[in-house]
Motif scaffolding. Sequence first.
Motif, short mmCIF file in Angstrom:
data_model
loop_
_atom_site.label_atom_id
_atom_site.label_comp_id
_atom_site.label_asym_id
_atom_site.label_seq_id
_atom_site.Cartn_x
_atom_site.Cartn_y
_atom_site.Cartn_z
N UNK A 91 0.79 -1.22 0.00
CA UNK A 91 0.00 0.00 0.00
C UNK A 91 0.82 1.28 0.00
N UNK A 92 2.11 1.16 -0.15
CA UNK A 92 3.01 2.30 -0.05
C UNK A 92 2.66 3.41 -1.04
N UNK A 93 2.56 3.07 -2.31
CA UNK A 93 2.30 4.09 -3.33
C UNK A 93 0.89 4.66 -3.22
N UNK A 94 -0.08 3.81 -2.90
CA UNK A 94 -1.47 4.29 -2.78
C UNK A 94 -1.59 5.31 -1.65
N UNK A 95 -0.99 5.03 -0.52
CA UNK A 95 -1.05 5.96 0.62
C UNK A 95 -0.31 7.25 0.30
N UNK A 96 0.86 7.13 -0.28
CA UNK A 96 1.65 8.31 -0.64
C UNK A 96 0.90 9.19 -1.63
N UNK A 97 0.33 8.59 -2.67
CA UNK A 97 -0.42 9.36 -3.67
C UNK A 97 -1.66 10.01 -3.07
#
Length: 136
Positions: free
Chosen positions: A10-16
Amino acid sequence: MVVVTTAGDGLKKVTNYLSETLRNYGFNKTYKLNLKIHNQKLNEKDLNKVHKISNNWFNDLQVHKLNNPSFKAIFYYNLWKNMAIHDMSTKLDKDYWNLTNLKNYYFAPNIPLNPFKKFFGMILSKILGMVFKKLN
């Protein structure tokens, strides 16, 4: 700068998501730093990523570089502003928009808007204001 670390997914989803939310609230530009960390030490690739992104962020801060917001950011700014003004949000939101005087702008006041985007924000704010007034 949005910094997200995890040992899972979920790293990219949360960051975006966090980056987009900040832009829609009127932040000029967001830098995204996300790292998948499995132990206490960063590897060379991660350290290079941290240095590159933080240097870019720092350089923009030093020159006071301001970027023109997207139409989407202007839309959400005016949507959230009008929701707060017309009591369709929390008291804290309404207080924020009133105390900061941001309710009187079509986007964050220090961020440049070209004439077309300023007009877009002005018309959008008026329309949303009328819609929320009728819903109230």
